[in-house]
Write an enzyme that holds these catalytic residues in place. Structure first.
Site, PDB file in Angstrom:
ATOM      1  N   GLY A 101     -32.501 -26.407  11.807  1.00 52.88           N
ATOM      2  CA  GLY A 101     -31.160 -26.983  11.837  1.00 52.88           C
ATOM      3  C   GLY A 101     -30.180 -26.190  12.681  1.00 52.88           C
ATOM      4  O   GLY A 101     -28.985 -26.162  12.382  1.00 52.88           O
ATOM      5  N   CYS A 107     -33.825 -30.546  20.848  1.00 50.59           N
ATOM      6  CA  CYS A 107     -34.042 -30.232  19.432  1.00 50.59           C
ATOM      7  C   CYS A 107     -34.254 -31.551  18.695  1.00 50.59           C
ATOM      8  O   CYS A 107     -33.405 -32.442  18.784  1.00 50.59           O
ATOM      9  CB  CYS A 107     -32.838 -29.491  18.850  1.00 50.59           C
ATOM     10  SG  CYS A 107     -32.907 -29.382  17.048  1.00 50.59           S
ATOM     11  N   THR A 117     -44.589 -19.795  18.930  1.00 52.10           N
ATOM     12  CA  THR A 117     -45.330 -19.820  17.668  1.00 52.10           C
ATOM     13  C   THR A 117     -46.432 -18.765  17.607  1.00 52.10           C
ATOM     14  O   THR A 117     -46.732 -18.255  16.524  1.00 52.10           O
ATOM     15  CB  THR A 117     -45.911 -21.240  17.447  1.00 52.10           C
ATOM     16  OG1 THR A 117     -44.825 -22.165  17.556  1.00 52.10           O
ATOM     17  CG2 THR A 117     -46.539 -21.384  16.082  1.00 52.10           C
TER      18      THR A 117
END
Lengths: 306, 274
Positions: A74, A131, A267
């Site tokens: 967020g 996003c 990641t």
């Protein structure tokens, strides 16, 4: 003649090697960005920063999928006014290109944040127009060529620093979006942000993420990201930074062969620690040597059939 | 993605097997989870409270396939958890982070409030290895002194209790008897001090161990989101508390002493005072 086979030039930035820290990973703090640079990254990109602070979503914000991670943080960030001092400090300690990722809810906001970031010392800005989990920003802008054009034009008018545009894979035709970004003046394109995804728990019959939907990253998205880079390189002249599931040197080489001039890694830091940058760079060097190339520049787009 | 991370980070849904009330504000939850049951003292897990939150919790005990965590009601998520009963559904990922090293010389453990929980877990494993195992346990008041009865038989000398209001043991902070123990003469020095508790306490413990030239390890706490070293929410200095920690040694604590007990990152990434 430059003897470093890994060095590359991209959007006016000199990179000692083609591996950069992807946005969203490991935050804002100059100390953590410096640690990544010391570990071998050729450039670092901050988490996205906006005009005003945002606390982001409650947990769960991360959920493990098979071969990947789905996240919906967020866009937590301290706001550019507060962050500007950290940018100024980071600029004094970092020896690699320092790219600040920015987002906004309008072209004016993107331009204002980008200008403030550049003034504070960012070497370039990366526009987060991709996003997938915050309304009225991110991919809602990057999926719309008209809006995207306005945003890039206003940012270009507000700063003379290079403007990198991070694209969303959640579109029907990423080439059309890349062409629009290129025509609007983007200095480089990052392909791609996370792939919109969801995780559901069967026992409780509930979506796991507090935001319900999130973005998938990690090895699961690599073939999709690789295809996006390949497709864009075929039609667009603007340099590409490949991003999506890059974990090994082979992944990085594949992205460069598809058309990327550099790559971003995110990641993979969950399992390999910052040493992943050095491991990947060593692997690329060994590959170039074995194949008798003098520079990675010789292999950018080499897998293209046309 | 490595198979191990994948499996550790995959959410497992389980049921609360038992709830034990420790005092008015603190409960211990036990549930089955084979992976977390293999955790080492100092590691933590992420506990999913469906539709509410997911929070990091230190592991207090493991037994067979079961794992226990001790939770003080301090915010929305922990208050909600306090209303949950045996048989209700929770989720778990982990175990995450590093763990305390296990020193077999003379050791001293300093626990404050619920920070005593991971140290109890550690003491159970150290009890059979160390020559001398001393424990200082601190709390605001008597009924917040946790696990005193369980700690007693694990220690080679009676645990020292300190309460701020003097309702039990010494009337002082835990760091006062620490100073006494570190300064005591004629005895072999402590090889290691382990600390977990409010960070103001940890900072004092750090200052005292530095002063007396004793090594220490402290378990730290920060706001956490991902738990796997990606999001950067829990940074202290250049370290990720979730992945590089939560246990930090004297050398690392020196590097972060400008923040230790002083500030942390809020959910928006801004620095806030502790």
């Amino acid at each position: 003649m430059n003897s470093n086979p890994l060095s590359t030039r991209l959007a006016g930035l000199e990179l000692r090697n083609p591996t950069a820290l992807a946005s969203g990973i490991l935050g804002y703090s100059p100390e953590s960005l410096q640690r990544i640079a010391e570990a071998g990254a050729g450039a670092v990109v901050t988490k996205s920063v906006g005009l005003t602070p945002r606390v982001g979503y409650p947990n769960p914000t991360v959920v493990q999928a098979n071969c990947g991670i789905i996240n919906a943080m967020g866009l937590p960030n301290p706001g550019i006014a507060e962050y500007a001092s950290e940018i100024r400090y980071a600029k004094t300690v970092l020896t690699v290109p320092f790219i600040v990722s920015v987002y906004g809810y309008s072209a004016e906001e993107y331009a204002a944040v980008a200008k403030a970031a550049a003034t504070a010392g960012a070497d370039a800005v990366e526009l987060n127009v991709s996003c997938p989990h915050v309304k009225e920003t991110g991919s809602e802008i990057g999926q719309n060529p008209k809006l995207l054009t306005q945003v890039i034009r206003q940012v270009k008018a507000a700063t003379s620093k290079p403007v990198i545009v991070k694209l969303s894979p959640n579109v029907t035709d990423i080439v059309e979006i890349a062409q629009a970004a290129s025509a609007a003046g983007a200095d480089a394109l990052t392909a791609v942000n996370t792939v919109r995804a969801i995780a559901i728990d069967a026992e409780t019959a509930l979506p796991i993420l507090s935001n319900t939907r999130g973005g998938l990253s990690g090895p699961a998205v690599k073939p999709i990201a690789l295809r996006c880079v390949y497709d864009i390189y075929e039609k667009v002249k603007t340099p590409i930074i490949g991003c999506g599931g890059i974990t090994t040197w082979k992944d990085a080489v594949e992205f460069i062969l598809a058309g990327a001039s550099a790559v971003q890694i995110g990641t993979a830091l969950a399992q390999k620690n910052p040493a992943v940058f050095q491991t990947i760079n060593r692997g690329i060097t060994a590959y170039l040597k074995k194949k008798k190339y003098r520079s990675i520049k010789e292999i950018v787009g080499k897998a293209q059939r046309n | 993605m490595s198979a191990k991370l994948n499996a550790t980070n995959t959410l497992r849904v389980t049921r609360i097997a038992s709830v034990k009330t420790e005092n008015q504000t603190t409960k211990t939850y036990t549930f089955k989870d084979a992976r977390c049951a293999k955790a080492k003292p100092g590691q933590f897990l992420m506990l999913w409270i469906p539709q509410i939150d997911e929070i990091p919790l230190s592991i207090m005990n493991t037994e067979g396939n079961s794992v226990s965590v001790t939770v003080k009601a301090v915010g929305d998520a922990t208050r909600h958890l306090h209303n949950m009963k045996q048989g209700e559904t929770i989720g778990v990922r982990g175990p995450f982070g590093n763990h305390f090293t296990q020193n077999n010389g003379n050791v001293l453990l300093v626990g404050g409030g619920t920070g005593t929980a991971p140290l109890l877990f550690l003491a159970k494993q150290l009890a059979t290895k160390t020559k001398r195992l001393s424990f200082i346990i601190g709390a605001k008041t008597k009924n917040e002194l946790l696990f005193l009865n369980q700690l007693d038989p694990l220690c080679t000398e009676q645990p020292v209790a300190a309460t701020e209001d003097g309702t039990y043991g010494l009337k002082c902070l835990a760091t006062q008897p620490l100073e006494t123990l570190l300064a005591e003469e004629g005895k072999e020095k402590f090889k290691m001090v382990y600390a977990c508790g409010p960070e103001a306490m940890t900072r004092q413990v750090f200052n005292l161990t530095e002063k007396h030239g004793v090594q220490m390890e402290a378990s730290l706490e920060r706001l956490m989101r991902c738990g796997i070293g990606l999001c950067g929410s829990c940074m202290i200095g250049k370290y990720r508390v979730c992945k590089d920690g939560p246990v930090f040694n004297s050398q690392q604590l020196r590097e972060v002493k400008d923040e230790l007990g002083i500030s942390k990152l809020g959910f928006d990434g801004n620095r806030i005072p502790l």
